[in-house]
Design a protein around this motif. Structure first.
Motif, mmCIF file in Angstrom:
data_model
loop_
_atom_site.group_PDB
_atom_site.id
_atom_site.type_symbol
_atom_site.label_atom_id
_atom_site.label_comp_id
_atom_site.label_asym_id
_atom_site.label_seq_id
_atom_site.Cartn_x
_atom_site.Cartn_y
_atom_site.Cartn_z
ATOM 1 N N HIS A 118 0.850 -1.192 0.000
ATOM 2 C CA HIS A 118 0.000 0.000 0.000
ATOM 3 C C HIS A 118 0.881 1.235 0.000
ATOM 4 C CE1 HIS A 118 -2.553 -3.109 1.961
ATOM 5 N NE2 HIS A 118 -3.445 -2.637 1.087
ATOM 6 N N THR A 119 0.244 2.335 -0.359
ATOM 7 C CA THR A 119 0.985 3.607 -0.384
ATOM 8 C C THR A 119 0.159 4.683 0.320
ATOM 9 O OG1 THR A 119 2.010 3.033 -2.490
ATOM 10 C CG2 THR A 119 2.042 5.364 -1.860
ATOM 11 N N VAL A 120 0.868 5.461 1.133
ATOM 12 C CA VAL A 120 0.234 6.600 1.797
ATOM 13 C C VAL A 120 0.851 7.868 1.230
ATOM 14 C CG1 VAL A 120 0.222 7.859 3.979
ATOM 15 C CG2 VAL A 120 -0.409 5.450 3.948
ATOM 16 N N HIS A 121 0.034 8.795 0.838
ATOM 17 C CA HIS A 121 0.529 10.079 0.319
ATOM 18 C C HIS A 121 0.357 11.127 1.394
ATOM 19 C CE1 HIS A 121 0.819 8.776 -3.970
ATOM 20 N NE2 HIS A 121 -0.058 7.877 -3.531
ATOM 21 N N CYS A 128 0.983 15.260 2.625
ATOM 22 C CA CYS A 128 1.204 16.635 2.184
ATOM 23 C C CYS A 128 0.844 17.566 3.327
ATOM 24 C CB CYS A 128 0.329 16.926 0.957
ATOM 25 S SG CYS A 128 0.669 18.549 0.240
ATOM 26 N N ARG A 172 -0.307 16.048 6.667
ATOM 27 C CA ARG A 172 -1.520 15.226 6.709
ATOM 28 C C ARG A 172 -1.400 14.086 5.702
ATOM 29 N NH1 ARG A 172 -3.665 20.494 6.695
ATOM 30 N NH2 ARG A 172 -4.745 21.035 8.633
ATOM 31 N N ILE A 173 -2.108 12.986 5.984
ATOM 32 C CA ILE A 173 -2.225 11.919 4.984
ATOM 33 C C ILE A 173 -3.397 12.290 4.077
ATOM 34 C CG2 ILE A 173 -2.833 9.501 4.608
ATOM 35 C CD1 ILE A 173 -1.282 8.851 7.170
ATOM 36 N N VAL A 174 -3.072 12.445 2.807
ATOM 37 C CA VAL A 174 -4.113 12.920 1.893
ATOM 38 C C VAL A 174 -4.703 11.794 1.057
ATOM 39 C CG1 VAL A 174 -3.239 15.281 1.772
ATOM 40 C CG2 VAL A 174 -2.319 13.545 0.213
ATOM 41 N N GLU A 175 -3.972 10.675 1.024
ATOM 42 C CA GLU A 175 -4.499 9.569 0.214
ATOM 43 C C GLU A 175 -3.857 8.264 0.655
ATOM 44 O OE1 GLU A 175 -3.535 9.898 -3.916
ATOM 45 O OE2 GLU A 175 -4.907 8.303 -4.539
ATOM 46 N N ARG A 176 -4.630 7.190 0.636
ATOM 47 C CA ARG A 176 -4.066 5.859 0.880
ATOM 48 C C ARG A 176 -4.543 4.945 -0.222
ATOM 49 N NH1 ARG A 176 -2.540 2.395 5.913
ATOM 50 N NH2 ARG A 176 -2.524 0.345 4.958
ATOM 51 N N THR A 177 -3.584 4.295 -0.885
ATOM 52 C CA THR A 177 -3.973 3.418 -2.008
ATOM 53 C C THR A 177 -3.439 2.014 -1.781
ATOM 54 O OG1 THR A 177 -1.974 4.083 -3.201
ATOM 55 C CG2 THR A 177 -4.009 5.282 -3.679
#
Lengths: 227, 351
Positions: free
Chosen positions: A214-217, A219, A222-227
């Motif tokens: 998985h990947t956490v983005h 910015c 804050r974590i803006v996205e988790r895929t």
């Protein structure tokens, strides 16, 4: 929070005090990492990736929020407690390798075993890790005689020699060329797959996210996205 | 380089301490040996003789020599007159024939016995120190003396002149500083002393064993205190050197300290590394200090063999090590604690 999570982060805030000015590095991070997961964390410089790592690794305390690592509440831990966490539960791999310059590769690894109170008896797991890392023939060299890729492999060996539950890799390929980067990433992937090593890897290169489950983005803290 | 400089800076005060102690022991041993070299069993001193190692002053009447010579078991009695020249050197006036009978006589390396009133006999140490040989002239007591003989050392004094000449020069005709008695059997020493004390209750009378035992550190005013002052200075210097050295080491190794902390090294572990390194500096500095003390002994023996004697005193080596290690421990504490409490993130970011 999940029972299967080895890392549980809830509403995490970290503010660095620069003189009289408070600089927020994390602004309410929530994160769950399952045991055996390979998670990549991507984001630009200043997004809070390293701060998150430092808190999870017990190198610093959060300003507020909850962090549980391998069932231990970091916010309630003393300095000694966090030292024990780093000794037994977490292993670090840094962008700059951070090997002790006056020691051979073997001694760099031995220091980690010594600090953890391990004896020098032959360890089949460690021998297997050395084989996997391909550095067995370079153990008697000092860091300045090793290539960047070799140094990073020694650093990985040092990080996993005590079988920590979690491996935190902070830009592990940041100082490597593409060939060595691929080799190091393959090693991290193999360690994760063969030994179920929970791995968190910071990178600013989104292309490397493919190595993780998985990947956490991140910015602006804050974590803006988790895929 | 930093370690080598630290060894040297720690070694120098260790050398100072060992040299001072060596000088004390060396000069005391030399004095004891020369007193024993007289061949006497008993020493009689003047009524006002207070200090154990001050043999000057002419307060005994020469008539005592004949009186003492006639006492039971006394085989020979000789009187000497001492005149301090430059501390710790003394010119000793002797009756050469009597002194020869008591001590067994000088072993002449050059020249021979007194022939002229201005003749002076010197031992080989004074000869080496002043580069004098038989036939040379030396100024002492504001007059020239003819060196008539150079003898082996270890017999009462480094410099001898004729008793009568020295008595006249000192306006002490008929007076003596000490009288030495040789007995028919040393086993009679205690009995003879007892008998003499009954006859001469006001006079200090010692066996040679008693006299030499009185020549020690405790009987030299202020020497013990002086020694401890030097030890204290050594501790302060050692402390400062180690503190500075380890402070520099901690600064240089900030990043390494951060690495160790990231591996789980505790504050105690980091402090332990700093203290162990400081201890090693202390051990190395002590070894170097001991080696340098041999150099100091060689220099002293080469240039002032008569005036100053230095002994190597191995019993002080562990003490010097303990003093140095204590200094090193104290000196390592502040940098060690500073290192132990480094913030690991800041330490890892240190360039």
């Amino acid at each position: 929070m999940s029972d299967g999570s080895i890392i549980e982060v809830e509403n995490l805030h970290k503010i660095y005090q620069m003189g009289r000015v408070g600089v927020p590095a994390l602004r309410g991070v929530d994160l769950l990492v399952a045991r055996g997961e390979f998670l990549t964390i991507v984001g630009p410089s200043g997004s809070g990736k390293s701060t998150l790592f430092h808190i999870i690794g017990g190198l610093t305390l959060p300003t507020s929020g909850q962090v549980r690592v391998a069932g231990q509440d970091l916010t309630a831990m003393t300095d000694s407690g966090r030292t024990l966490l780093r000794k037994h539960t977490v292993g670090f791999v840094f962008q700059r390798f951070n090997l002790l310059p006056n020691l051979t590769a073997r001694d760099n690894i031995a220091v980690a075993r010594h600090i953890a109170g391990m004896d020098n008896k032959p360890d089949p797991y460690f021998e297997e890790v050395l084989r996997l890392l391909g550095i067995a023939h370079r153990l008697d060299h000092k860091p300045n005689a090793l290539s960047g890729g070799e140094q990073q492999r020694v650093a990985i060996a040092r990080a996993v020699v005590n079988r920590p539950a979690i491996l935190l890799a902070d830009e592990p390929t940041g100082n490597l060329d593409t060939v060595n980067s691929a080799a190091v990433l393959d090693l991290l992937k193999n360690l994760n797959e063969e030994y179920g090593q929970t791995t968190l890897m910071i990178t600013h290169n989104p292309d490397l996210a493919v190595y993780g489950h998985h990947t956490v983005h991140m910015c602006d803290g804050r974590i803006v996205e988790r895929t | 380089m930093r370690s080598l400089l630290s060894f040297l800076l720690i070694g120098v005060p260790v050398t100072l301490i060992l040299t001072l102690v060596g000088l004390t022991h060396g000069m005391i041993e030399d004095s004891q040996q020369r007193q024993r070299g007289s061949g006497a069993d008993i020493v009689v001193r003047g009524t006002n003789a207070a200090a154990a190692i001050n043999f000057s002053g002419a307060t005994l009447s020469e008539a005592f020599v004949d009186f003492l010579q006639k006492q039971p078991h006394v085989e020979a009695a000789i009187g000497v007159l001492n005149h301090n020249i430059q501390l710790p050197l003394t010119i000793t006036g002797i009756d050469l024939d009597r002194f020869t009978a008591m001590s067994g006589g000088f072993t002449y390396l050059e020249g021979g016995p007194f022939r002229r009133p201005d003749d002076m006999i010197i031992d080989r140490y004074y000869s080496a120190e002043r580069r004098l040989h038989a036939g040379d002239t030396i100024m002492q007591l504001n007059r020239p003396w003819h060196v008539c003989g150079v003898v082996e050392g270890g017999k009462l004094s480094h410099i001898f002149v004729q008793l009568k000449v020295l008595q006249e020069l000192d306006s002490s005709t008929g007076k003596l500083s000490q009288i030495f008695l040789k007995l028919d059997n040393p086993a009679n020493t205690a009995a003879v002393i007892q008998a003499l004390k009954e006859k001469l209750p006001e006079y200090p009378i010692y066996s040679m064993e008693e006299l030499t035992s009185m020549i020690n550190v405790n009987n030299i005013a202020g020497l013990r205190e002086f020694t401890w002052v030097v030890v204290g200075i050594g501790v302060v210097i050692g402390f400062a050197v180690v503190c500075l050295s380890m402070y520099m080491a901690v600064l240089q190794r900030t990043r390494e300290i951060g690495i160790l902390k990231s591996l789980g090294g505790s504050n105690g572990f980091i402090l332990g590394i700093i203290v162990v390194e400081a201890m090693l500096l202390g051990v190395g500095g002590t070894i170097l200090g001991i080696v340098l003390s041999f150099g100091a002994k060689w220099l002293i023996h080469t240039f002032v063999p008569a005036s100053i004697q230095m002994a190597i005193v191995p019993v002080w080596w562990p003490l010097a090590l303990a003093i140095t290690l204590a200094s090193a421990m104290l000196g390592a504490l502040y940098p060690g604690l500073r290192a132990a409490h480094h913030d690991p993130i800041e330490a890892l970011a240190y360039e």
